[in-house]
Write a protein that holds these residues in place. Structure first.
Motif, PDB file in Angstrom:
ATOM      1  N   UNK A  76      -0.666   5.261  56.845  1.00  0.00           N
ATOM      2  CA  UNK A  76      -1.365   4.427  55.868  1.00  0.00           C
ATOM      3  C   UNK A  76      -2.819   4.267  56.297  1.00  0.00           C
ATOM      4  N   UNK A  77      -3.015   4.002  57.585  1.00  0.00           N
ATOM      5  CA  UNK A  77      -4.372   3.768  58.062  1.00  0.00           C
ATOM      6  C   UNK A  77      -5.199   5.039  58.125  1.00  0.00           C
ATOM      7  N   UNK A  78      -4.518   6.136  58.422  1.00  0.00           N
ATOM      8  CA  UNK A  78      -5.283   7.358  58.657  1.00  0.00           C
ATOM      9  C   UNK A  78      -5.280   8.316  57.474  1.00  0.00           C
ATOM     10  N   UNK A  79      -5.043   7.780  56.275  1.00  0.00           N
ATOM     11  CA  UNK A  79      -4.834   8.684  55.140  1.00  0.00           C
ATOM     12  C   UNK A  79      -6.015   9.629  54.903  1.00  0.00           C
ATOM     13  N   UNK A  80      -7.232   9.176  55.204  1.00  0.00           N
ATOM     14  CA  UNK A  80      -8.375  10.054  54.977  1.00  0.00           C
ATOM     15  C   UNK A  80      -8.302  11.298  55.865  1.00  0.00           C
ATOM     16  N   UNK A  81      -8.020  11.056  57.146  1.00  0.00           N
ATOM     17  CA  UNK A  81      -7.944  12.173  58.087  1.00  0.00           C
ATOM     18  C   UNK A  81      -6.797  13.102  57.692  1.00  0.00           C
ATOM     19  N   UNK A  82      -5.670  12.501  57.300  1.00  0.00           N
ATOM     20  CA  UNK A  82      -4.509  13.311  56.933  1.00  0.00           C
ATOM     21  C   UNK A  82      -4.860  14.235  55.774  1.00  0.00           C
ATOM     22  N   UNK A  83      -5.530  13.679  54.777  1.00  0.00           N
ATOM     23  CA  UNK A  83      -5.894  14.504  53.622  1.00  0.00           C
ATOM     24  C   UNK A  83      -6.930  15.551  54.010  1.00  0.00           C
ATOM     25  N   UNK A  84      -7.951  15.126  54.741  1.00  0.00           N
ATOM     26  CA  UNK A  84      -9.058  16.029  55.044  1.00  0.00           C
ATOM     27  C   UNK A  84      -8.635  17.177  55.955  1.00  0.00           C
ATOM     28  N   UNK A  85      -7.707  16.892  56.883  1.00  0.00           N
ATOM     29  CA  UNK A  85      -7.345  17.928  57.850  1.00  0.00           C
ATOM     30  C   UNK A  85      -5.987  18.558  57.571  1.00  0.00           C
ATOM     31  N   UNK A  86      -5.468  18.349  56.377  1.00  0.00           N
ATOM     32  CA  UNK A  86      -4.182  18.949  56.033  1.00  0.00           C
ATOM     33  C   UNK A  86      -3.070  18.485  56.958  1.00  0.00           C
ATOM     34  N   UNK A  87      -3.027  17.194  57.251  1.00  0.00           N
ATOM     35  CA  UNK A  87      -2.036  16.694  58.200  1.00  0.00           C
ATOM     36  C   UNK A  87      -0.715  16.312  57.562  1.00  0.00           C
ATOM     37  N   UNK A  88      -0.559  16.601  56.251  1.00  0.00           N
ATOM     38  CA  UNK A  88       0.639  16.135  55.553  1.00  0.00           C
ATOM     39  C   UNK A  88       1.919  16.640  56.214  1.00  0.00           C
ATOM     40  N   UNK A  89       1.951  17.943  56.494  1.00  0.00           N
ATOM     41  CA  UNK A  89       3.182  18.524  57.021  1.00  0.00           C
ATOM     42  C   UNK A  89       3.514  17.915  58.383  1.00  0.00           C
ATOM     43  N   UNK A  90       2.468  17.792  59.209  1.00  0.00           N
ATOM     44  CA  UNK A  90       2.665  17.234  60.541  1.00  0.00           C
ATOM     45  C   UNK A  90       3.205  15.803  60.462  1.00  0.00           C
ATOM     46  N   UNK A  91       2.584  14.999  59.604  1.00  0.00           N
ATOM     47  CA  UNK A  91       3.025  13.613  59.491  1.00  0.00           C
ATOM     48  C   UNK A  91       4.434  13.539  58.916  1.00  0.00           C
TER      49      UNK A  91
END
Ligand SMILES: Nc1ncnc2c1ncn2[C@@H]1O[C@H](COP(=O)(O)OP(=O)(O)OP(=O)(O)O)[C@@H](O)[C@H]1O
Ligand SMILES: [Mg+2]
Length: 590
Positions: A215-230
């Motif tokens: 929730x807190x890091x949603x910007x980084x997740x979106x920007x760096x394609x972190x969806x799969x990892x999360x």
């Protein structure tokens, strides 16, 4: 991640439970009422079984008119009493339970506010939050529902067994021999429950933790394609949680049939015994039926007692986790001296510091002195220890060797509150609370200042212009951590907050983030106003701040390797001169 998952030693449940009951002690009078209710409930159960005897012997066998007329009324009366008593005990126990939860949560939160920075460094916030939400609810179950069931059902069992003994002690004895067998099973199951309980909490903490970070890091997740990892990380925690839960369910639903089977065997044995010729003569139909009904009625409380065990064991495991938090050492606050308003003379003497035992020294033999009203600027490479060095003045961490003096007094001799009152702090990243602009500026001890003063501080921080343009001005909510504001706006709010505090010492950890020249100029002017007439320790990234400083300390690997004024250091041609060439060359003309 979770340091307490599978290795949790089996803790002494009794000690923890007693401590937990300590929180319920103030409500003992309510408990007496609840216990009376439970007693009545249990009594009503026994009476119902007992009623079978006169009902059968009296109405059906002897056709006694008196009993035939009375029995329906007695049944209604029994159920009325049982219902009212059940309401009283259920309500009272929940009332006590909720009070316990409230005081536990309150105590935990109070303690949380007093915990040292080190504690927050070492504990994942998700794990901590899960203690306040999930673990506490487990404790609630253990103190209310579980206690109700244990007491009421134990009483019911005693009552029913008593009645059975009254009818025929020989038959009852046959029933009682299975007791120890059941006890052994329950002891084994207890241990298992508690072990799973601890693992379950840890996994719940992981779920909270990962969700919170996403929730807190949603910007980084979106920007760096972190969806799969999360997603995988969450799936891991989610699956572990499910597995632990199923382990608990397996124990729970496995133990019930096992206990029931054993009781069933006892039932069969007793029916066999009762129909032996020697018994048939001594026992009436009514007595035997009453005995059987009592025995059947025993099954439900016994079953509940085996399952409530799970709740108690989970509660104990959860209570342990809460008490761990409550028992973690608070910030040391042994100072007794109190300063009025300090003049702001700060002196570091041969200071050394490391974050953990065995870790590298982050601060190594640092000494310097700032006179009241002067500014000292810290510069140097990233990771050199600048933030650490200034945060020691606020006693966020305990000093290793050496000492820090404020107005000639060792800061450890000052009361913590008093010390922190002398210092205003603007950090590297601004922390705002999800509240109004005004409340963020007038935060904490400043909360009762007038609106005028807030406006004055905001104006001096060059923040009033943008605040006026917000939909509700000073009363606009800034969103979690100020997400609804820009970086520069947030910084100006932090400066306004520090201005309003008007402390003799200012610690300023300048943000490195570049701002456009317009906001930069605003912030620079706001800072100049803030630093005026105050002892300032500034970790500086702005050339103008550094040039104006009375003293520049170049910090590298925790040591001060150069010190002096801007021109002196430039002339010297050492580290500072090199940094200056690299960092500010292009800016000099600006
Ligand atoms: N809470 C902490 N626990 C353990 N080590 C830490 C902690 N905070 C910082 N450190 C370590 O201490 C060292 C100094 O960090 P510090 O934040 O003081 O550097 P800095 O000079 O402020 O760097 P920057 O200019 O990048 O802000 C770093 O090596 C860092 O890894
Ligand atoms: Mg820093």
């Amino acid at each position: 991640m979770s340091d307490h998952s599978p290795h949790t030693p089996v803790v002494d449940g009794a000690v923890i439970y007693r401590r937990l009951l300590g929180y319920a002690y103030p409500y003992r009078l309510y408990f007496v009422v609840a216990a009376l209710g439970m007693g009545l409930e249990a009594g009503a159960d026994t009476a119902f079984a007992a009623l079978m005897k006169p009902m059968l012997d009296g109405s059906f066998v002897n056709k006694d008119q008196h009993w035939i007329g009375l029995i329906p009324w007695l049944i209604v009366a029994l159920f009325t009493i049982r219902g009212l008593a059940g309401f009283a005990s259920g309500y009272m126990m929940s009332w006590i339970g909720r009070q316990v939860i409230k005081s536990l949560r309150g105590a935990m939160f109070d303690h949380l506010l007093c915990l040292p920075a080190r504690f927050f460094d070492q504990n994942a916030s998700g794990q901590l939050i899960s203690k306040f939400t999930y673990d506490v609810e487990q404790v609630a179950n253990a103190t209310t529902q579980a206690v109700t069931v244990s007491i009421r059902d134990t009483l019911a069992i005693i009552g029913l067994l008593g009645w059975m003994t009254y009818i025929s002690w020989r038959l009852t004895l046959a029933f009682i021999v299975v007791g120890p067998v059941i006890a052994i099973i329950i002891v084994y199951i207890n241990r298992r429950y508690r072990k799973i309980g601890a693992a379950l909490q840890a996994s719940m903490g992981d779920v909270t933790h990962v969700a919170e970070e996403s929730v807190e890091g949603y910007r980084v997740i979106k920007a760096f394609g972190g969806k799969e990892y999360e997603r995988q990380r969450f799936e891991g925690a989610n699956e572990r949680n499910r597995q632990q839960y199923m382990k608990m369910v397996a124990t729970k639903v496995g133990s019930i049939p096992l206990v029931q089977f054993i009781v069933g065997l006892a039932l069969a044995g007793i029916t066999y015994m009762a129909t032996l010729d020697s018994m048939l003569g001594t026992i009436s139909v009514g007595s035997f039926m009453s005995f059987l009904v009592a025995m059947l009625m025993l099954l439900t409380p016994m079953k509940r007692l085996t399952t409530v065990n799970a709740a108690i064991q989970l509660g104990i495991a959860a209570a342990k986790s809460l008490f761990d938090l409550l028992d973690s050492t608070a910030e040391s606050d042994h100072g007794t001296q109190v300063l009025g308003r300090a003049t702001g003379a700060v002196r570091y003497e041969k200071l050394s510091f490391q974050y953990g035992r065995g870790n590298a020294r982050i601060i190594d033999d640092v000494s310097f002195e700032v006179s009241p009203g002067q500014t000292v600027a810290f510069v140097g490479p990233s990771g050199g220890g600048k933030t650490t060095l200034v945060s020691l003045l606020m006693r966020f961490y305990d000093i290793g060797h050496g000492r820090i003096l404020l107005d000639g007094r060792d800061i450890r001799d000052l009361k913590l509150d008093n010390l922190r009152k002398q210092i205003a702090f603007v950090g590297q990243d601004v922390i705002l609370f999800n509240d109004t602009v005004a409340r963020n500026i007038a935060y904490g001890a400043l909360s009762d200042v007038s609106e005028e003063e807030i406006v004055k501080a905001a104006t001096a921080a060059y923040a009033m212009d943008f605040i006026r343009e917000l939909p509700q001005g000073l009363d606009t909510l800034v969103g979690e951590n100020g997400v609804l504001l820009s970086g520069g706006q947030r910084q100006r709010l932090a400066i306004a907050r520090a201005l309003l505090k008007d402390a003799p010492v200012l610690i300023l950890d300048e943000a490195t983030s570049a701002l456009d020249t317009e906001s930069e100029r605003h912030i620079q002017r706001a800072l100049d106003g803030l630093m005026k007439n105050r002892t300032t320790l500034v970790i500086a990234h702005r050339l103008s701040t550094i040039e104006k400083a009375d003293q520049i300390l170049y910090v590298e690997d925790g040591r001060i390797v150069e010190r002096g004024r801007h021109e002196e250091l430039l002339a010297k041609g050492g580290h500072y001169a090199a940094l200056h060439r690299l960092q500010f060359h292009g800016l000099e003309g600006a």
